[in-house]
Design an enzyme around this catalytic site. Structure first.
Site, PDB file in Angstrom:
ATOM      1  N   ASP A  17      49.303  37.229  40.809  1.00 29.42           N
ATOM      2  CA  ASP A  17      47.873  36.990  40.958  1.00 29.42           C
ATOM      3  C   ASP A  17      47.061  38.058  40.242  1.00 29.42           C
ATOM      4  O   ASP A  17      47.602  38.998  39.646  1.00 29.42           O
ATOM      5  CB  ASP A  17      47.504  36.951  42.441  1.00 29.42           C
ATOM      6  CG  ASP A  17      48.234  35.859  43.192  1.00 29.42           C
ATOM      7  OD1 ASP A  17      48.663  34.887  42.543  1.00 29.42           O
ATOM      8  OD2 ASP A  17      48.383  35.986  44.428  1.00 29.42           O
ATOM      9  N   TYR A  19      59.372  41.071  45.948  1.00 34.93           N
ATOM     10  CA  TYR A  19      58.075  41.726  45.803  1.00 34.93           C
ATOM     11  C   TYR A  19      58.032  42.953  46.717  1.00 34.93           C
ATOM     12  O   TYR A  19      58.693  43.000  47.760  1.00 34.93           O
ATOM     13  CB  TYR A  19      56.938  40.779  46.172  1.00 34.93           C
ATOM     14  CG  TYR A  19      56.602  39.756  45.124  1.00 34.93           C
ATOM     15  CD1 TYR A  19      55.550  39.960  44.231  1.00 34.93           C
ATOM     16  CD2 TYR A  19      57.328  38.575  45.013  1.00 34.93           C
ATOM     17  CE1 TYR A  19      55.229  39.014  43.266  1.00 34.93           C
ATOM     18  CE2 TYR A  19      57.022  37.620  44.047  1.00 34.93           C
ATOM     19  CZ  TYR A  19      55.965  37.853  43.188  1.00 34.93           C
ATOM     20  OH  TYR A  19      55.659  36.913  42.227  1.00 34.93           O
TER      21      TYR A  19
END
Length: 535
Positions: free
Chosen positions: A113, A169
């Site tokens: 993002d 992540y």
């Protein structure tokens, strides 16, 4: 005499046919598999070498600050946009294929993002890797925010997205964010007065910006107020309000319900506050415009302005960092227990946007989620939260972290996550800032097992040292510097309250949930709970 002449006349036709076929062969090879590329520095060479496209997987890292995400988006500055241009200028992509990634089988292993960084990102495609020095040519056409580790040859059918089994992540959350007493919201600070364990207003965050009323009662942060904290006092020693400030505060406080005593001294202002009051940058609590609509007086509070002495400095430090809070075994066990609720296959429609509960893509599988390591960067301690999953949706990880932090700060019960994972429940959960999130590694376990005898292993093992150096220099330093300069996490923590997120009061017994009926209309059965008082 005739036979020799006939032999000579029949020989030319085959020679003419071969001449006609030559240009046809050269044209097909130049368009399909070969390319005439002049190596950098060899532009003076008359003869150009021809190279073949190779299917490769490129391993690289980047710092996401200033970019609108990984995926290419017209009109936006993206990671893919810059990388595609760099590949063209590095002679890895021909002119005819420039800006058309489908022509060279472009694929990415993960999308990040806006503002999110990556250490182990992988893209694949058919590129010209010769002459040697592709990595150096790419670096010469990219900003220092990028680091190309290298590339590896893969099978012709390889696709970085489809062949990626898992993604890992990492989110770096400051340790102080897990402390219930640090960076508390205004309501909790006011409610704690007189309880014996008072909380202190965080002046550092107040000086960064003031809260303003936004849409739907939410708060956003503006630039500093026209009236700075130093302008509240006429001088450092005198606490008497300046005339223009006194008049402004009088207008703010006087709504017919408040009682002001000894107004000349800012240290002796007593007001009877309304629940929907607004805190200005100077620290004075005043009633909002909606106060007349709800004149109920709840409690009497004392509002004072810090003088900057040693006592107040110590109190401010406690407001920021908490009193002796450490991420030790007890806190570590609780935080990891909270994160463990996400592990497994669940419907994460409440942890993303634009995806409904009925959408099959809302169901995701989380392999592991833990927070066992502490890293210190530029004087700030961070908890390293590692999550491994098959794939993730938009804002999913940031919302998962946001809900877990809210629970750690006693703004919600642990049953919140279990309730939010239900398909027939709609809940709004907090979204943690994007600055602390980065893609750590992409895994290709099945591919490596199948092609281990003929192709190189696709992993970050060969680039661990270089990746660690880039991570500390560009990503970790940016996260710490942003927190020092802007206080992104600290400001976000002040918004974690039941006013901004009423669904944080959802309990696990099903009494307080927001669900949808058969007609798709929301039916709310929320019963107010007492605010958490872990002071």
């Amino acid at each position: 005499m005739e036979t020799p002449d006939s032999k000579t006349t029949t020989s030319p036709p085959p020679q003419q046919e071969t001449d006609l076929k030559k240009p046809k062969m050269s044209s097909t090879t130049s368009e399909e598999d070969d390319a005439a590329i002049t190596a950098p520095g060899d532009e003076t060479n008359i003869k150009k070498q021809r190279y073949k496209r190779r299917k490769i997987a490129i391993f690289f890292a980047y710092c996401g600050v200033g970019y609108q995400g990984m995926q290419k988006n017209p009109g936006a500055k993206t990671i893919e946009g810059d990388l595609e241009e760099a590949l063209f200028h590095a002679c890895a992509v021909p002119e005819n294929d420039r800006g058309i990634p489908k022509r060279y089988d472009w694929a990415r292993s993960a999308r990040t993002d806006k503002g999110v960084s990556a250490v182990g990102q992988v893209v694949s495609g058919r590129f010209y890797i010769d002459p040697p020095g592709l990595v150096e040519r790419l670096h010469s056409n990219l900003s220092p925010q990028f680091r190309i580790f290298g590339y590896k040859r893969v099978t012709g059918s390889f696709n970085a997205k489809k062949f990626c089994d898992r993604r890992r992540y990492v989110y770096l959350i400051p340790v102080f964010a897990l402390n219930p007493c640090s960076h508390r919201d205004r309501e909790s600070v006011l409610a704690s007065l007189g309880s014996g364990s008072e909380l202190v207003k965080c002046l550092e965050c107040s000086e960064r910006g003031r809260k303003v009323v936004g849409a739907l009662g939410k708060r956003s942060f503006e630039s500093k107020s026209d009236v700075s904290p130093t302008e509240i006092r006429s001088n450092d020693k005198d606490t008497t309000l300046k005339p223009e400030i006194k008049e402004e505060v009088s207008a703010l406080l006087d709504n017919g319900d408040g009682v002001i005593r000894n107004f000349e001294s800012v240290n002796e202002i007593k007001v009877l506050r309304n629940e929907d009051s607004v805190t200005t940058e100077s620290g004075i609590s005043s009633n909002s415009e909606d106060a007349n609509a709800n004149p109920e007086i709840k409690d009497e509070i004392m509002v004072s302005i810090e003088k900057g002495d040693d006592k107040n400095t110590k109190s401010e430090e406690e407001a920021i960092n908490g009193s002796g809070f450490c991420y030790e075994e007890k806190e570590k066990e609780r935080f990891n227990r909270i994160l463990n609720y996400y592990v497994g296959s669940h419907n994460f429609h409440n942890f993303t946007t634009r995806t409904k509960a009925e959408d099959p893509s809302a169901r995701r599988f989380i392999v592991s989620f833990d927070a066992k390591t502490i890293v210190t960067v530029e004087g700030i301690e961070f908890v390293k939260c590692e999550v491994v999953g098959q794939s993730f949706m938009l804002h999913q990880i940031r919302k998962m972290i946001g809900a877990a932090v809210a629970i750690m700060r006693n703004c919600a019960s642990e049953s919140l996550i279990q309730t939010a994972l239900q398909k027939d429940v709609n809940i709004t959960v907090p979204t943690a800032p994007e600055v602390g999130l980065y893609l750590d590694e992409c895994f290709f376990t099945s591919y490596n097992q199948k092609w281990k005898d003929s192709h190189e292993e696709l992993s970050m093992k060969d680039y661990e040292e270089e990746a660690e150096e880039f991570k500390m220099k560009h990503i970790y330093s940016h996260i710490a510097a942003t927190e020092h300069k802007e206080g992104s996490v600290a400001l976000w923590l002040h918004s974690l309250n039941h006013r901004n997120y009423p669904d944080l009061q959802v309990c696990g017994n099903g009494d307080n949930i927001t669900s949808e009926d058969n007609n798709g209309k929301e039916s709310t059965t929320v019963e107010n709970m007492a605010e958490s008082t872990a002071l």
